[in-house]
Design a protein around this motif. Sequence first.
Motif, mmCIF file in Angstrom:
data_model
loop_
_atom_site.group_PDB
_atom_site.id
_atom_site.type_symbol
_atom_site.label_atom_id
_atom_site.label_comp_id
_atom_site.label_asym_id
_atom_site.label_seq_id
_atom_site.Cartn_x
_atom_site.Cartn_y
_atom_site.Cartn_z
ATOM 1 N N PRO A 57 0.830 -1.212 0.000
ATOM 2 C CA PRO A 57 0.000 0.000 0.000
ATOM 3 C C PRO A 57 0.863 1.260 0.000
ATOM 4 N N GLY A 58 0.478 2.238 -0.807
ATOM 5 C CA GLY A 58 1.238 3.473 -0.904
ATOM 6 C C GLY A 58 2.308 3.462 -1.965
ATOM 7 N N ASP A 59 2.613 2.304 -2.523
ATOM 8 C CA ASP A 59 3.618 2.220 -3.591
ATOM 9 C C ASP A 59 3.100 2.897 -4.864
ATOM 10 N N SER A 60 4.005 3.549 -5.569
ATOM 11 C CA SER A 60 3.672 4.134 -6.867
ATOM 12 C C SER A 60 4.119 3.162 -7.955
ATOM 13 N N VAL A 61 3.191 2.780 -8.830
ATOM 14 C CA VAL A 61 3.519 1.837 -9.894
ATOM 15 C C VAL A 61 3.185 2.457 -11.254
ATOM 16 N N GLN A 62 4.058 2.207 -12.199
ATOM 17 C CA GLN A 62 3.850 2.651 -13.570
ATOM 18 C C GLN A 62 3.384 1.457 -14.400
ATOM 19 N N ILE A 63 2.235 1.620 -15.047
ATOM 20 C CA ILE A 63 1.661 0.553 -15.864
ATOM 21 C C ILE A 63 1.792 0.928 -17.336
ATOM 22 N N GLN A 73 -0.540 4.294 -17.494
ATOM 23 C CA GLN A 73 -0.491 5.404 -16.549
ATOM 24 C C GLN A 73 0.174 4.984 -15.246
ATOM 25 N N GLY A 74 0.460 5.982 -14.428
ATOM 26 C CA GLY A 74 0.980 5.719 -13.100
ATOM 27 C C GLY A 74 -0.155 5.751 -12.086
ATOM 28 N N VAL A 75 -0.164 4.795 -11.161
ATOM 29 C CA VAL A 75 -1.199 4.748 -10.126
ATOM 30 C C VAL A 75 -0.538 4.483 -8.776
ATOM 31 N N THR A 76 -1.263 4.846 -7.725
ATOM 32 C CA THR A 76 -0.799 4.591 -6.363
ATOM 33 C C THR A 76 -1.639 3.478 -5.750
ATOM 34 N N VAL A 77 -0.983 2.529 -5.132
ATOM 35 C CA VAL A 77 -1.705 1.427 -4.495
ATOM 36 C C VAL A 77 -2.457 1.971 -3.282
ATOM 37 N N ARG A 78 -3.735 1.712 -3.236
ATOM 38 C CA ARG A 78 -4.588 2.226 -2.173
ATOM 39 C C ARG A 78 -4.268 1.557 -0.835
ATOM 40 N N ASP A 80 -6.091 -0.206 0.912
ATOM 41 C CA ASP A 80 -6.629 -1.568 0.940
ATOM 42 C C ASP A 80 -5.849 -2.526 0.052
ATOM 43 N N GLY A 81 -4.772 -2.017 -0.584
ATOM 44 C CA GLY A 81 -3.907 -2.876 -1.379
ATOM 45 C C GLY A 81 -4.340 -3.049 -2.818
ATOM 46 N N LYS A 82 -5.350 -2.301 -3.256
ATOM 47 C CA LYS A 82 -5.858 -2.451 -4.617
ATOM 48 C C LYS A 82 -5.528 -1.224 -5.472
ATOM 49 N N ILE A 83 -5.636 -1.411 -6.790
ATOM 50 C CA ILE A 83 -5.443 -0.312 -7.728
ATOM 51 C C ILE A 83 -6.631 -0.244 -8.673
ATOM 52 N N SER A 84 -6.811 0.920 -9.285
ATOM 53 C CA SER A 84 -7.837 1.103 -10.305
ATOM 54 C C SER A 84 -7.210 1.800 -11.499
ATOM 55 N N THR A 85 -7.530 1.324 -12.701
ATOM 56 C CA THR A 85 -7.062 1.916 -13.947
ATOM 57 C C THR A 85 -8.298 2.249 -14.785
ATOM 58 N N PRO A 86 -8.134 2.951 -15.921
ATOM 59 C CA PRO A 86 -9.294 3.309 -16.739
ATOM 60 C C PRO A 86 -10.189 2.125 -17.118
ATOM 61 N N LEU A 87 -9.636 0.934 -17.303
ATOM 62 C CA LEU A 87 -10.438 -0.215 -17.720
ATOM 63 C C LEU A 87 -10.559 -1.306 -16.651
ATOM 64 N N ASP A 104 -1.763 -10.316 -14.137
ATOM 65 C CA ASP A 104 -3.158 -10.150 -13.728
ATOM 66 C C ASP A 104 -3.833 -9.042 -14.541
ATOM 67 N N LEU A 105 -3.103 -7.972 -14.825
ATOM 68 C CA LEU A 105 -3.648 -6.884 -15.639
ATOM 69 C C LEU A 105 -3.914 -7.355 -17.060
ATOM 70 N N GLU A 106 -3.030 -8.168 -17.590
ATOM 71 C CA GLU A 106 -3.241 -8.696 -18.944
ATOM 72 C C GLU A 106 -4.531 -9.501 -19.026
ATOM 73 N N LYS A 107 -4.778 -10.331 -18.019
ATOM 74 C CA LYS A 107 -6.010 -11.123 -18.014
ATOM 75 C C LYS A 107 -7.238 -10.227 -17.932
ATOM 76 N N ALA A 108 -7.139 -9.183 -17.072
ATOM 77 C CA ALA A 108 -8.277 -8.282 -16.898
ATOM 78 C C ALA A 108 -8.540 -7.455 -18.153
ATOM 79 N N LEU A 109 -7.477 -7.130 -18.895
ATOM 80 C CA LEU A 109 -7.615 -6.283 -20.089
ATOM 81 C C LEU A 109 -8.014 -7.049 -21.345
ATOM 82 N N GLU A 110 -7.967 -8.383 -21.290
ATOM 83 C CA GLU A 110 -8.298 -9.180 -22.463
ATOM 84 C C GLU A 110 -9.728 -8.941 -22.948
ATOM 85 N N THR A 111 -10.589 -8.479 -22.061
ATOM 86 C CA THR A 111 -11.974 -8.194 -22.444
ATOM 87 C C THR A 111 -12.047 -7.006 -23.400
#
Length: 217
Positions: A57-63, A73-78, A80-87, A104-111
């Motif tokens: 939590p609190g880590d800055s990650v570049q996707i 984009q760059g996001v900050t881990v909330r 609660d340990g989760k992140i949200s991106t546009p999709l 995990d992001l690749e699987k989520a973005l396959e849609t």
Amino acid sequence: MQKLGIFQQGARISGLVLSAIVLGACASSKEGVSLPSSTSYGSQTTSPETYNYLIGPGDSVQIFVWRNPEVSQGVTVRPDGKISTPLVEDLQASGKTPTQLARDLEKALETYIRQPIVTVIVAGGIGPYSEQIRVVGQAAKPQAIAYKQKMTLLDVMIVVGGLTQFADGNKTKVVRVVDDKQKEYEVRVNDLLNDGDITANVDMLPGDILIVPESWF
């Protein structure tokens, strides 16, 4: 006179025995307790050689999504340990390696994207609480430290600025989880910092707690 000589000889022998006991105790104290080179931590076996950074939590990650800059984009881990991106919303990130999160992001973005290729880079962070090294007690700057591969006791002491003048450095304890059980080990910080005894330098592991007690005299 003969009795006095026997008494003096006995006293000398007792003195030698006492000296041997004291020296033996000092030698034993100086040797300290050897720390294990690795420890079972949860379902993983962690060692300085095999350690992989886990996002917290609190880590800055570049996707980065290849050929899709609009969702990179760059996001900050909330907290609660989760992140949200546009999709992708509410994806668990804490406790995963950057590579695991990318898959995990690749699987989520396959849609939405055909065969997405994702890279995750951690721009800054301290990792999850379970991986941090905590230094408490008579350190100059007690704090939680992000574990780094092959970090040693000396590295930790440099980060916290050494010890206070009231510290009993050679009574410092490392609290570590070994085989799902909490164990304590004494380390010789005074010998390491003041005497330059490099044999007192030991490996630190993720989740270690360093407790520096106060000297009573």
